[in-house]
Design an enzyme around this catalytic site. Structure first.
Site, PDB file in Angstrom:
ATOM      1  N   LYS A 353       0.665  -1.248  -0.136  1.00  0.00           N
ATOM      2  CA  LYS A 353      -0.169  -0.255   0.198  1.00  0.00           C
ATOM      3  C   LYS A 353       1.469   1.258  -0.292  1.00  0.00           C
ATOM      4  CE  LYS A 353      -3.724   1.326  -0.410  1.00  0.00           C
ATOM      5  NZ  LYS A 353      -5.027   1.484  -1.959  1.00  0.00           N
ATOM      6  N   VAL A 354       1.654   1.116   0.611  1.00  0.00           N
ATOM      7  CA  VAL A 354       2.849   2.374   0.337  1.00  0.00           C
ATOM      8  C   VAL A 354       4.139   2.167   0.109  1.00  0.00           C
ATOM      9  CG1 VAL A 354       4.468   3.815   2.350  1.00  0.00           C
ATOM     10  CG2 VAL A 354       1.787   3.087   2.926  1.00  0.00           C
TER      11      VAL A 354
END
Length: 358
Positions: A353-354
Site C-alpha cells: 500500500k505504501v
C-alpha cells in the site's frame, strides 16, 4: 460469549470483497468532499492564488501520478499556466538543487508516506516553492513537510488497488484548480448521483469482462482529459489481472504503436464528450479500419459504432469532470476480469500500500 468465533460479514470470504466495497463507497466519498471538503479546498486555493505562482510542478507516483496528469490538463487549459511533472530522482538520487521561487509544487499521494515524495517535496520547499500536499492522511510525513494540505476525506482504503482515493484525488484537484481561478466548482454537484447510476450497472460490466478473460494484451487509448483515465485503467488491469495493458494517447498511438493492432487485438477507447473526443475521432476511424476489437466507454454515437461499449451519462457534464465518471466502469471491469481469471483483486502479487521508493 467467551470462546465464540464471530462469523465473517456477508461476502467477506469472497475474493475481491475489499476492492468491491471501496468502489461502492465512491458516491459517498464524492458527496463528502463536496459537502465537507470543498470550503477548505477553496480557502487554500485562494491563499495560494494570492501568491501568484508563475509555474506549477506536479509530483506523484502510480495511481496518484495519473491523477496528477489530470491536474496538468486542468491547469494548462483552465488556468493557462505552464505545468510539468517532476523527476524526483533529480533531487533524491542526484542531489540537484532547483530554483523554485514562485513555483507551486503539488504532490499527490494517497498515503503521504512514500519517502521519495516526502524528500522531493521537502527539497522543493527549501528551494523556494509553494508546496501543497494532496493526501488521504492529514498526519502523514508528506503533509507535515508541505506548507499546505488538502485532505481527500476518503476514509481508510485497505484494498491494494486504489479506487476511491483516485476519484477523490480527481475531484479535490478539480475543486482546487477551480478555486485558483475564482470558481466554486458547482458543476461537480451532479457527480455523486451519476456515479451511483454507473456503479449500479454491474451486469453490463460483467458481460463486457467476458471479452477479456483470455486476453494476452490490451491497448487503451484516449485524448485530452480522457488520457489520464486510459493510463489509470491500464494500471488497474495490470495490477489486478496481470494483463499487459498499454495506454496511449490517441496521437501517440498513430506514431507507430498502431502497427501492433489487428483484428484480434482488444482496444478500449475512452471517448470524452467534447474537444478531446473530437480529437480522438481519426484514431477511432483508423482502429475500425484495421478491424480492431474496439470497445468504447463514452457517448451513445461512439458506443453504437464500436464492437461493444459502455454508455456514459454525460449530458450536461462538462468535459473537464467527465474523467471522474469514466474511470468507474473501468475499475469494475478490472475487478470482473480478475475474478473471471480466477485471481483475487484484493491481493495483487508484489504490491504494497505504501511504496518505499527513494
Amino acid at each position: 460469549m467467551a470462546g465464540s468465533t464471530a462469523s465473517p460479514a456477508p461476502g467477506r470470504s469472497r475474493p475481491g470483497w475489499i476492492m468491491s466495497g471501496e468502489m461502492a463507497e465512491q458516491p459517498a466519498v464524492l458527496r463528502r468532499i463536496l459537502a465537507d471538503g470543498a470550503p477548505a479546498i477553496r480557502a487554500t486555493a485562494q491563499r495560494i492564488a494570492a501568491r501568484r505562482p508563475r509555474f506549477v510542478l506536479l509530483c506523484a507516483r502510480g495511481t496518484s501520478d495519473n491523477a496528477a496528469l489530470y491536474a496538468k490538463y486542468l491547469i494548462e487549459i483552465r488556468l493557462g499556466l505552464p505545468c510539468g511533472l517532476t523527476s524526483m530522482s533529480t533531487t533524491t538520487a542526484y542531489g540537484a538543487e532547483p530554483h523554485l521561487d514562485d513555483v507551486l509544487l503539488i504532490t499527490v499521494s494517497q498515503s503521504g508516506g512514500s519517502p521519495d515524495l516526502t524528500a522531493s517535496t521537502k527539497a522543493a520547499r527549501e528551494a523556494g516553492a509553494i508546496t501543497l500536499a494532496v493526501t488521504n492522511n492529514a498526519d502523514s510525513p508528506l503533509a507535515e513537510v508541505s506548507e499546505f494540505h488538502l485532505d481527500l476525506l476518503a476514509g481508510p482504503e485497505k484494498a491494494l488497488p486504489a479506487t476511491k482515493t483516485y476519484t477523490a484525488e480527481l475531484l479535490a484537484l478539480y475543486l482546487f484548480v477551480e478555486g485558483l481561478r475564482g470558481g466554486d466548482g458547482a458543476p461537480a454537484a451532479l457527480l455523486p448521483d451519476l456515479a451511483e447510476q454507473i456503479l449500479a450497472r454491474g451486469a453490463e460490466i460483467r458481460e463486457l469482462a467476458g471479452r477479456y478473460r483470455f486476453a494476452e494484451r490490451m491497448v487503451i487509448t484516449s485524448r485530452g482529459y480522457g488520457y489520464p483515465t486510459a493510463k489509470e485503467a491500464a494500471l488497474k488491469l495490470m495490477e489486478t489481472s496481470y494483463i499487459p495493458a498499454l495506454a496511449y494517447s490517441g496521437a501517440d498511438l498513430l506514431h507507430g504503436p498502431l502497427a501492433m493492432v489487428d483484428n484480434i487485438s482488444p482496444v478500449i477507447a475512452i471517448v470524452t464528450e467534447g474537444r478531446g473526443g473530437a480529437a480522438l475521432q481519426p484514431v477511432l476511424d483508423r482502429l475500425r479500419g484495421r478491424g480492431a476489437d474496439l470497445v468504447v466507454v463514452g457517448p451513445q454515437a461512439q458506443v453504437a459504432a464500436a464492437s461493444g461499449g459502455f454508455l456514459l451519462p454525460t449530458d450536461g457534464v462538462p468535459e473537464e469532470i467527465q474523467p471522474i465518471l469514466e474511470i468507474l466502469p473501468l475499475q469494475k471491469l478490472a475487478w470482473e476480469v480478475t475474478i473471471a481469471r480466477g485471481q483475487d483483486p484484493d491481493s495483487p502479487r508484489a504490491m504494497a500500500k505504501v511504496t518505499q521508493t527513494r
